[in-house]
Design an enzyme around this catalytic site. Structure first.
Site, mmCIF file in Angstrom:
data_model
loop_
_atom_site.group_PDB
_atom_site.id
_atom_site.type_symbol
_atom_site.label_atom_id
_atom_site.label_comp_id
_atom_site.label_asym_id
_atom_site.label_seq_id
_atom_site.Cartn_x
_atom_site.Cartn_y
_atom_site.Cartn_z
ATOM 1 C CG ASP A 1 49.106 39.694 35.232
ATOM 2 O OD1 ASP A 1 49.791 39.081 36.219
ATOM 3 O OD2 ASP A 1 48.051 39.027 34.906
ATOM 4 C CG ASN B 1 57.369 40.591 47.131
ATOM 5 O OD1 ASN B 1 57.413 39.938 48.187
ATOM 6 N ND2 ASN B 1 56.090 41.174 46.868
ATOM 7 C CE1 TYR C 1 52.712 30.936 49.260
ATOM 8 C CE2 TYR C 1 53.189 29.905 51.236
ATOM 9 C CZ TYR C 1 53.238 30.949 50.393
ATOM 10 O OH TYR C 1 53.973 32.139 50.809
ATOM 11 C CE LYS D 1 56.051 31.559 47.956
ATOM 12 N NZ LYS D 1 56.714 32.616 47.292
HETATM 13 N N1 LIG Z 1 52.895 37.611 54.415
HETATM 14 C C1 LIG Z 1 53.786 36.493 54.845
HETATM 15 O O1 LIG Z 1 53.534 36.017 56.248
HETATM 16 C C2 LIG Z 1 54.894 35.603 53.964
HETATM 17 C C3 LIG Z 1 54.988 34.350 54.543
HETATM 18 C C4 LIG Z 1 55.893 33.708 53.726
HETATM 19 C C5 LIG Z 1 56.189 33.924 52.341
HETATM 20 N N2 LIG Z 1 55.464 35.049 51.917
HETATM 21 C C6 LIG Z 1 55.892 35.288 50.601
HETATM 22 O O2 LIG Z 1 56.254 36.653 50.537
HETATM 23 C C7 LIG Z 1 55.696 37.141 49.314
HETATM 24 C C8 LIG Z 1 54.923 38.603 49.623
HETATM 25 O O3 LIG Z 1 54.035 38.175 50.449
HETATM 26 P P1 LIG Z 1 52.913 39.390 50.983
HETATM 27 O O4 LIG Z 1 52.000 38.594 52.104
HETATM 28 O O5 LIG Z 1 53.678 40.441 51.314
HETATM 29 O O6 LIG Z 1 52.074 39.481 49.733
HETATM 30 P P2 LIG Z 1 50.662 40.246 49.612
HETATM 31 O O7 LIG Z 1 49.659 39.309 48.869
HETATM 32 O O8 LIG Z 1 50.167 41.003 50.918
HETATM 33 O O9 LIG Z 1 50.941 41.302 48.385
HETATM 34 C C9 LIG Z 1 51.167 41.044 47.378
HETATM 35 C C10 LIG Z 1 51.387 42.302 46.337
HETATM 36 O O10 LIG Z 1 51.518 41.622 45.094
HETATM 37 C C11 LIG Z 1 50.471 42.268 44.074
HETATM 38 N N3 LIG Z 1 50.232 41.017 43.044
HETATM 39 C C12 LIG Z 1 49.659 40.056 42.984
HETATM 40 N N4 LIG Z 1 49.524 39.349 41.949
HETATM 41 C C13 LIG Z 1 50.143 40.119 41.255
HETATM 42 C C14 LIG Z 1 50.743 40.009 39.418
HETATM 43 N N5 LIG Z 1 50.287 39.027 38.758
HETATM 44 N N6 LIG Z 1 51.237 41.200 39.240
HETATM 45 C C15 LIG Z 1 51.756 42.151 39.803
HETATM 46 N N7 LIG Z 1 51.482 42.385 41.197
HETATM 47 C C16 LIG Z 1 50.701 41.419 41.770
HETATM 48 C C17 LIG Z 1 49.336 42.472 44.828
HETATM 49 O O11 LIG Z 1 48.326 43.288 44.399
HETATM 50 C C18 LIG Z 1 49.852 43.070 46.474
HETATM 51 O O12 LIG Z 1 50.164 44.327 46.059
HETATM 52 C C19 LIG Z 1 55.059 36.099 48.492
HETATM 53 O O13 LIG Z 1 55.897 35.598 47.652
HETATM 54 C C20 LIG Z 1 54.660 35.254 49.789
HETATM 55 O O14 LIG Z 1 54.385 33.886 49.511
HETATM 56 C C21 LIG Z 1 54.706 35.788 52.693
#
Ligand SMILES: NC(=O)c1ccc[n+]([C@@H]2O[C@H](COP(=O)([O-])OP(=O)(O)OC[C@H]3O[C@@H](n4cnc5c(N)ncnc54)[C@H](O)[C@@H]3O)[C@@H](O)[C@H]2O)c1
Length: 253
Positions: free
Chosen positions: A62, A88, A158, A162
């Site tokens: 975590d 990430n 959020y 960011k």
């Molecule tokens: N998907 C989008 O459209 C989007 C858009 C803008 C920014 N982002 C950013 O990109 C990043 C990834 O986004 P995503 O949509 O792929 O995320 P997601 O939520 O689909 O996946 C995140 C992964 O991180 C893991 N995770 C969550 N909390 C955790 C912790 N405390 N320790 C270890 N692992 C943990 C989850 O189990 C999951 O596998 C994030 O920072 C998000 O804010 C995503």
């Protein structure tokens, strides 16, 4: 094989952008440390990489927890010195300002910012020792508000988190420049990940005026691999004169 011989830690590597990034960095020769809280997702990506013959290390952790991040750093060291860190993990809870609870607010800051602080603090000493490091943090178009966010109200926590990523990378880029460590961010727009994709597409299918697909100049969602390509670039030697920068992967807006 742009990352041959490098060890890279990717947080949240079990799904979405983190998973795509882990696969992309491994394709370029990095040995990837998969840092993920969800053990089933972790096992899936671990198996994918092993089947592809890519060396990796799966660590259940975590990244918002100090002790857990210390264990991650210790485990990662078994692959060799870590030279790439992809922060990430991020996200949080949405709600209009009068509906947001203190717990919602704190959860969003912890997930998006404390995680970056803890992981960066854990891996900087090793990078500093070798005078080389690449740190890439996931930001979001939401840091400034996007046109389609004009419809999606309730993202104040959020967006704040960011925007905080911008301050983090810009201050650290200066602090770590003399150590040969670059610190940058990638800011995705609406990306077709397993969790966000269906929700983002539904806005369009429901005919919403401000849907991301309508309001984005490229008129489609981005793919996780397109974000991973940007992370790869900033993780590579080719980005050697770039630090303190946020690269938008937002389809034009
Ligand atoms: N998907 C989008 O459209 C989007 C858009 C803008 C920014 N982002 C950013 O990109 C990043 C990834 O986004 P995503 O949509 O792929 O995320 P997601 O939520 O689909 O996946 C995140 C992964 O991180 C893991 N995770 C969550 N909390 C955790 C912790 N405390 N320790 C270890 N692992 C943990 C989850 O189990 C999951 O596998 C994030 O920072 C998000 O804010 C995503």
């Amino acid at each position: 094989m742009r990352l041959a011989g490098r060890v890279a830690v990717v947080t949240g590597a079990g799904l979405g952008i983190g998973k795509a990034t882990a696969l992309r960095l491994a394709e370029e020769g990095a040995q990837v440390v998969l840092a993920e809280r969800d053990e089933a997702r972790l096992a899936d990506v671990d198996a994918l990489l092993h089947d592809a013959g890519r060396p990796c290390l799966a660590v259940a952790c975590d990244v918002t927890d100090e002790r857990s991040v210390a264990n991650l750093a210790e485990a990662a060291a078994s692959l060799g010195p870590v030279s790439i860190l992809v922060n990430n993990v991020g996200g949080g809870r949405s709600g209009r300002i009068t509906d947001l609870t203190v717990a919602d607010w704190d959860h969003t800051m912890t997930l998006s910012l404390r995680s970056m602080f803890l992981c960066t603090r854990a891996f900087v000493p090793g990078m500093r020792e070798r005078g080389y490091g690449r740190i890439v943090c996931l930001s979001s178009g939401a840091r400034n508000g996007t046109v389609w966010n004009a419809f999606h109200v309730g993202a104040s926590a959020y967006s704040t988190a960011k925007a905080g990523v911008t301050g983090f990378i810009r201050a650290l880029a200066i602090e770590l420049a003399d150590d040969g460590i670059t610190v940058n961010a990638v800011a995705p727009g609406p990306i077709d990940t397993e969790l966000a994709g269906p929700y983002l597409r539904k806005m369009h299918e429901d005919g919403l005026e401000y849907s991301p697909i309508r309001m984005t100049p490229l008129h489609r969602l981005g793919t996780a691999r397109e974000v991973a390509d940007a992370v790869l670039f900033l993780s590579s030697d080719e980005a050697s004169y770039i630090t303190g920068t946020t690269l938008d992967v937002t389809g034009g807006r």
